[in-house]
Write an enzyme that holds these catalytic residues in place. Structure first.
Site, PDB file in Angstrom:
ATOM      1  N   HIS A  57     -25.046  35.185  31.617  1.00  0.00           N
ATOM      2  CA  HIS A  57     -25.712  34.413  32.660  1.00  0.00           C
ATOM      3  C   HIS A  57     -24.777  33.357  33.207  1.00  0.00           C
ATOM      4  CE1 HIS A  57     -29.773  35.680  30.786  1.00  0.00           C
ATOM      5  NE2 HIS A  57     -29.443  36.447  31.807  1.00  0.00           N
ATOM      6  N   ARG A 111     -24.800  30.620  35.112  1.00  0.00           N
ATOM      7  CA  ARG A 111     -24.902  29.158  35.144  1.00  0.00           C
ATOM      8  C   ARG A 111     -24.815  28.518  33.767  1.00  0.00           C
ATOM      9  NH1 ARG A 111     -31.040  29.284  37.389  1.00  0.00           N
ATOM     10  NH2 ARG A 111     -32.069  30.240  35.610  1.00  0.00           N
ATOM     11  N   GLU A 112     -24.764  29.336  32.716  1.00  0.00           N
ATOM     12  CA  GLU A 112     -24.772  28.792  31.354  1.00  0.00           C
ATOM     13  C   GLU A 112     -23.336  28.494  30.921  1.00  0.00           C
ATOM     14  OE1 GLU A 112     -27.140  31.814  29.393  1.00  0.00           O
ATOM     15  OE2 GLU A 112     -28.724  31.541  30.878  1.00  0.00           O
ATOM     16  N   ARG A 164     -27.482  32.888  38.370  1.00  0.00           N
ATOM     17  CA  ARG A 164     -27.737  33.438  37.024  1.00  0.00           C
ATOM     18  C   ARG A 164     -27.182  34.855  36.839  1.00  0.00           C
ATOM     19  NH1 ARG A 164     -31.658  33.628  32.747  1.00  0.00           N
ATOM     20  NH2 ARG A 164     -32.638  35.667  32.467  1.00  0.00           N
ATOM     21  N   ASN A 170     -28.911  40.565  31.306  1.00  0.00           N
ATOM     22  CA  ASN A 170     -29.678  40.594  30.049  1.00  0.00           C
ATOM     23  C   ASN A 170     -31.083  41.168  30.224  1.00  0.00           C
ATOM     24  OD1 ASN A 170     -29.406  40.205  27.281  1.00  0.00           O
ATOM     25  ND2 ASN A 170     -30.562  38.277  27.329  1.00  0.00           N
ATOM     26  N   ARG A 171     -31.260  41.933  31.303  1.00  0.00           N
ATOM     27  CA  ARG A 171     -32.461  42.752  31.476  1.00  0.00           C
ATOM     28  C   ARG A 171     -32.052  44.197  31.738  1.00  0.00           C
ATOM     29  NH1 ARG A 171     -33.619  38.561  30.097  1.00  0.00           N
ATOM     30  NH2 ARG A 171     -35.289  37.104  30.733  1.00  0.00           N
ATOM     31  N   HIS A 224     -25.928  32.053  24.899  1.00  0.00           N
ATOM     32  CA  HIS A 224     -26.584  31.603  26.131  1.00  0.00           C
ATOM     33  C   HIS A 224     -26.823  30.102  26.040  1.00  0.00           C
ATOM     34  CE1 HIS A 224     -28.069  35.534  27.852  1.00  0.00           C
ATOM     35  NE2 HIS A 224     -27.670  35.921  26.652  1.00  0.00           N
ATOM     36  N   SER A 225     -27.391  29.558  27.098  1.00  0.00           N
ATOM     37  CA  SER A 225     -27.949  28.209  27.016  1.00  0.00           C
ATOM     38  C   SER A 225     -29.196  28.211  27.897  1.00  0.00           C
ATOM     39  CB  SER A 225     -26.961  27.145  27.502  1.00  0.00           C
ATOM     40  OG  SER A 225     -26.852  27.155  28.902  1.00  0.00           O
ATOM     41  N   TYR A 226     -30.115  27.286  27.726  1.00  0.00           N
ATOM     42  CA  TYR A 226     -30.116  26.238  26.745  1.00  0.00           C
ATOM     43  C   TYR A 226     -31.440  26.311  25.979  1.00  0.00           C
ATOM     44  CZ  TYR A 226     -33.275  24.297  30.255  1.00  0.00           C
ATOM     45  OH  TYR A 226     -34.321  24.149  31.144  1.00  0.00           O
ATOM     46  N   TYR A 267     -40.419  34.406  24.034  1.00  0.00           N
ATOM     47  CA  TYR A 267     -41.101  35.160  25.086  1.00  0.00           C
ATOM     48  C   TYR A 267     -40.527  36.559  25.071  1.00  0.00           C
ATOM     49  CZ  TYR A 267     -36.926  33.820  27.774  1.00  0.00           C
ATOM     50  OH  TYR A 267     -35.645  33.611  28.193  1.00  0.00           O
ATOM     51  N   GLU A 294     -29.107  30.277  21.789  1.00  0.00           N
ATOM     52  CA  GLU A 294     -29.270  29.417  22.960  1.00  0.00           C
ATOM     53  C   GLU A 294     -28.702  28.061  22.561  1.00  0.00           C
ATOM     54  OE1 GLU A 294     -30.554  30.096  25.963  1.00  0.00           O
ATOM     55  OE2 GLU A 294     -31.827  31.876  25.714  1.00  0.00           O
TER      56      GLU A 294
HETATM   57  O1  0X9 Z   1     -33.916  35.261  29.155  1.00  0.00           O
HETATM   58  C1  0X9 Z   1     -32.835  35.454  28.593  1.00  0.00           C
HETATM   59  O2  0X9 Z   1     -32.120  36.402  28.812  1.00  0.00           O
HETATM   60  C2  0X9 Z   1     -32.394  34.451  27.537  1.00  0.00           C
HETATM   61  N1  0X9 Z   1     -32.679  33.108  27.939  1.00  0.00           N
HETATM   62  S1  0X9 Z   1     -31.841  32.403  29.137  1.00  0.00           S
HETATM   63  O3  0X9 Z   1     -32.459  31.136  29.437  1.00  0.00           O
HETATM   64  N2  0X9 Z   1     -30.388  32.087  28.606  1.00  0.00           N
HETATM   65  O4  0X9 Z   1     -31.763  33.278  30.227  1.00  0.00           O
HETATM   66  C3  0X9 Z   1     -33.145  34.715  26.269  1.00  0.00           C
HETATM   67  C4  0X9 Z   1     -32.633  35.865  25.520  1.00  0.00           C
HETATM   68  C5  0X9 Z   1     -33.526  36.207  24.372  1.00  0.00           C
HETATM   69  N3  0X9 Z   1     -34.573  37.087  24.783  1.00  0.00           N
HETATM   70  C6  0X9 Z   1     -35.899  36.781  24.704  1.00  0.00           C
HETATM   71  N4  0X9 Z   1     -36.306  35.680  24.175  1.00  0.00           N
HETATM   72  N5  0X9 Z   1     -36.746  37.668  25.149  1.00  0.00           N
HETATM   73 ZN    ZN Z   2     -28.910  33.196  29.355  1.00  0.00          ZN
END
Ligand code: 0X9
Ligand code: ZN
Length: 772
Positions: free
Chosen positions: A185, A187-188, A243, A259-260, A312-314, A365, A387
């Site tokens: 990501h 911006r991290e 991002r 990360n999706r 990642h952050s944060y 989440y 994170e």
């Molecule tokens: O959403 C993400 O990809 C991660 N958070 S971020 O704020 N750095 O974008 C979290 C990755 C862990 N995955 C879940 N918690 N589902």
């Molecule tokens: Zn991230």
């Protein structure tokens, strides 16, 4: 439990208010091509229902936390002109970043300033993708024996994705691999700096740090600081808060959330199929060159990788699989990843007393297409997301002064995690290893063994011991199974002042031998046989000498007091000791519920009297100091990140402090902890302890207790033949005795009866004979 004062309590939700009726988007103005976000703030809220959630996400310019749900805390960036609409929708929120543009401008100024300094250290400021690539090459040039660089592939816009491999001399083919990556990501910004710092430290410590050397000689590290170079470049030139990657989606929008984009349950949860969205999952699993080539690289390592951290952050979290939904890996993997996550959390906390929280990723989440799900399920890695700092005060715009502390705490996490997973048989400790043993008495130490995808080979579990300094070979003894998978091993008795070196060994069913510590037998655990001479034994019955409160304390309730605690589900119903009734406790009252009189809204400090560990009785030879205390710690509500219980030690009466102990999980009982002073700070007459209870969240319950503090010198009785008092009996003492005896000097008065006579002579000889 008081809700923070900055929370704006909006009036009752106004029926019929449409969250769609807001001002047209402002704040998109740019200077030199960079977006300004001139009117933006960041707010934090917990949406109470679907309507509030919709209000938050639709009013947002950008959602900073990427899992949204009813009752889930969310940080969103929005134009300040939209705050009234948010209020109208009935959302309770607090403004965590009041002027985003100013924060970005300040960061830019720091970065530009630091870049004009010729000799500024690499980690004094954020570095561009090119600088990070150059850093990889520089490490390779500096440590050619340990480093080789590799190429993962090209980004959408054709930038190289590069990495470095670190391993010790010799054949690395059979060594397990660990992957560390950052910057999926854009911006991290703290993530690639942290990954680069870890690489730098691993290399810089190879020659001098035996733990690190053992890791590098036994493991093969693969380190990729920047997985998303296009997005990262874009945050420098155009939009600090970008991002995704920079895929042209063909509909006027750009970017896929990398990360999706990974192939586990792709496109099913916590993601969007709308290309313009921040969590757009792409047109298919691994549709992006960045993810596809990293996946190919990982697969190409064919089974070598055992563990993986994606930075990642944060939010200060250590997350374990799965991310897509609330399912856990089957055993034994679940235990392995939770152990790893908690170990990392503890290591991080020990570094500077900053708390991270460990949990299953989806419990934060759910989101599908996450790299750790794929890394774990398809590549069998113990995979984690970390994170990094902070918890929202600066968010993505973390001050550059945090690069080093974040690097340090996460370096410690990587070391701990590496040691856990490097070996085939995993060793963990059911309780901390003893810090000292009684002279002339054998003892035992306990260790827990587990073998992933295998079992412990019968008869292979051993403890090896030898007397330190004997240079002899280690003697094996069987570890005997106690309960479950916990074994005990004998440590032989040695005289006062001697030490036993030991390590554990076990093989899995495949015959692969593992040792603990990892670098054994060149790296070993050491247990010193020393007596203690108690300096202070404080039953904590009276407050005298102790200080409650320190500058910087912010707690508004639950401050320390010396009293008899009243039981709640979070607080003990009695002090620890049988004698007496009082202890130190964070507000002894019970109240109507456990949270009524707990710590709230910050930290409260308890500082001990000054202890003298410099004055030594004349019949004792001191080698160290030992501080032992009983503590109670209760932390409800999923152990919120900051709410750890650090204990600090000072040797200058409280001018400066070092963390000497840290509790991060609820003890559920009084537990005894011991700290050896030397090695942490020097032993002086100005020793002090500080116990800091902290609760930053208004919704959690924190209670801490302290009782029965014992401060002791560790050492040995001084032998009657130790005339010069240096702790051993040798020829120096022999000649010193005769010097004194000849002249009738007091130093020859062995029996301290005021005269030097034959009795002293025989006493000396007897002691000299029996010494050593
Ligand atoms: O959403 C993400 O990809 C991660 N958070 S971020 O704020 N750095 O974008 C979290 C990755 C862990 N995955 C879940 N918690 N589902
Ligand atoms: Zn991230």
């Amino acid at each position: 439990m008081i809700r923070s004062a900055i929370v704006i309590l909006a009036a009752l939700a106004l029926a019929g208010t449409s969250v769609g009726q807001v001002a047209p988007e402002r704040g998109v103005e740019a200077v030199e091509g960079r977006r300004l976000y001139a009117e933006d703030v960041v707010v934090r809220a917990v949406p109470a229902d679907a309507r509030q959630l919709l209000a938050l996400t639709s009013l947002a310019r950008s959602v900073w936390s990427h899992g949204t749900g009813i009752g889930v805390e969310i940080d969103v960036q929005m134009d300040r002109s939209r705050l009234p609409a948010l209020q109208e929708a009935g959302v309770r929120f607090e403004v965590i970043v009041p002027d985003l543009a100013a924060a970005i401008a300040a960061e830019r100024e720091q970065v530009e300033q630091a870049h004009t300094l010729r000799d500024a250290g690499f980690f004094t400021t954020y570095r561009t993708c090119e600088e990070l690539d150059a850093f990889i090459d520089q490490l390779q040039a500096q440590y050619p024996q340990l480093v080789s660089t590799f190429f993962v592939g090209f980004s959408v816009e054709g930038r190289p994705i590069r990495g470095l491999r670190i391993t010790g001399p010799g054949d690395a083919a059979a060594r397990p691999g660990i992957l560390l990556d950052g910057m999926q990501h854009a911006r991290e910004w703290i993530s690639p700096m942290t990954v680069a710092y870890i690489a730098d430290q691993l290399l810089g410590r190879y020659e001098t740090d035996t733990r690190v050397r053992a890791l590098i000689d036994n493991l093969d590290y693969y380190i990729v600081p920047v997985v998303n170079p296009d997005g990262y470049a874009y945050t420098w030139t155009s939009d600090r808060l970008w991002r995704k990657n920079r895929r042209n989606n063909g509909d006027g929008s750009f970017g896929v959330d990398l990360n999706r984009n990974w192939p586990v349950q792709w496109g099913t949860s916590g993601t969007s199929t709308n290309p313009g969205d921040e969590t757009f999952c792409g047109t298919g699993p691994l549709s992006e060159p960045e993810t596809a080539q990293l996946a190919q690289f990982m697969t190409g390592l064919s089974g070598k990788l055992v563990a993986h951290i994606d930075f990642h952050s944060y939010s200060q979290l250590v997350l374990w699989p799965y991310s897509y939904g609330t399912v856990s890996p089957p055993e034994p993997d679940k235990t392995a990843v939770t152990t790893g996550a908690n170990l990392m959390r503890a290591a991080i906390g020990k570094s500077a007393g900053v708390g991270y929280q460990a949990m299953r990723s989806a419990d934060l989440y759910a989101s599908s297409g996450d790299i750790i799900d794929w890394s774990y399920r398809e590549r069998h890695n113990k995979a984690f997301t970390i994170e990094l700092r902070d918890t929202g005060n600066s968010g993505f715009i973390l001050p550059a002064s945090e690069i080093l502390p974040v690097g340090r705490e996460n370096f410690d996490a990587v070391v701990a995690m590496s040691e856990l997973f490097a070996a085939q048989v995993r060793f963990t400790l059911p309780e901390p290893l003893p810090v000292v043993m009684t002279p002339d008495a054998s003892t035992s130490v306990r260790v827990t063994l587990a073998a992933d995808y295998s079992s412990i080979a019968p008869g292979s579990a051993k403890i090896y011991t030898r007397v330190k300094g004997s240079a002899g070979i280690f003697t094996p003894a069987d570890l005997t199974l106690q309960t479950g998978t916990t074994y005990a091993g004998p440590i032989p008795a040695v005289g006062c002042g001697s030490s036993v070196e030991y390590y554990f060994e076990a093989a899995n069913a495949g015959g692969v031998v593992a040792r603990y510590p990892l670098g054994a037998p060149s790296q070993v655990f050491t247990l010193d046989a020393l007596s203690s001479s108690v300096v202070v034994s404080d039953p904590c019955e009276v407050a005298g000498g102790w200080t409650v409160g320190a500058p910087g304390d912010t707690a508004t309730a639950g401050k320390w007091q010396c009293a008899t605690p009243l039981a709640t589900s979070a607080q003990p119903g009695a002090d620890h000791s049988a004698a007496g009734v009082n202890c130190w406790i964070t507000d002894a009252r019970a109240g109507s519920s456990a949270g009524t009189y707990d710590v709230d809204n910050g930290a409260t400090s308890l500082i001990s009297p000054v202890y003298d560990l410099a004055s030594v009785p004349s019949d004792f030879v001191a080698r160290d100091g030992l501080i032992t205390y009983w503590v109670w710690f209760s932390n409800s509500y999923l152990n919120r990140p900051d709410d750890v219980f650090p204990i600090w030690l000072s040797n200058d009466a409280g001018q400066s402090w070092s963390v000497c102990d840290l509790l991060s999980t609820t003890t559920g009982a009084w537990v005894q902890r011991s700290v050896r002073v030397q090695g942490l700070v020097g032993r002086t007459q100005n020793m002090r302890l500080k116990f800091v209870a902290q609760d930053f969240s208004p919704t959690s319950t924190v209670e801490c207790g302290v009782d029965d503090v014992t401060v002791a010198l560790l050492g040995c009785q001084r032998s009657a033949a130790d005339i010069d008092g240096d702790g051993d009996v040798d020829l120096d003492d022999f000649f010193a005795f005769f010097g004194c005896f000849d002249t009738g000097g007091a130093c020859a008065d062995t029996n301290h009866d005021g005269s030097v006579d034959l009795e002293d002579f025989f006493l000396f000889f007897n002691a000299f004979d029996h010494a050593g």
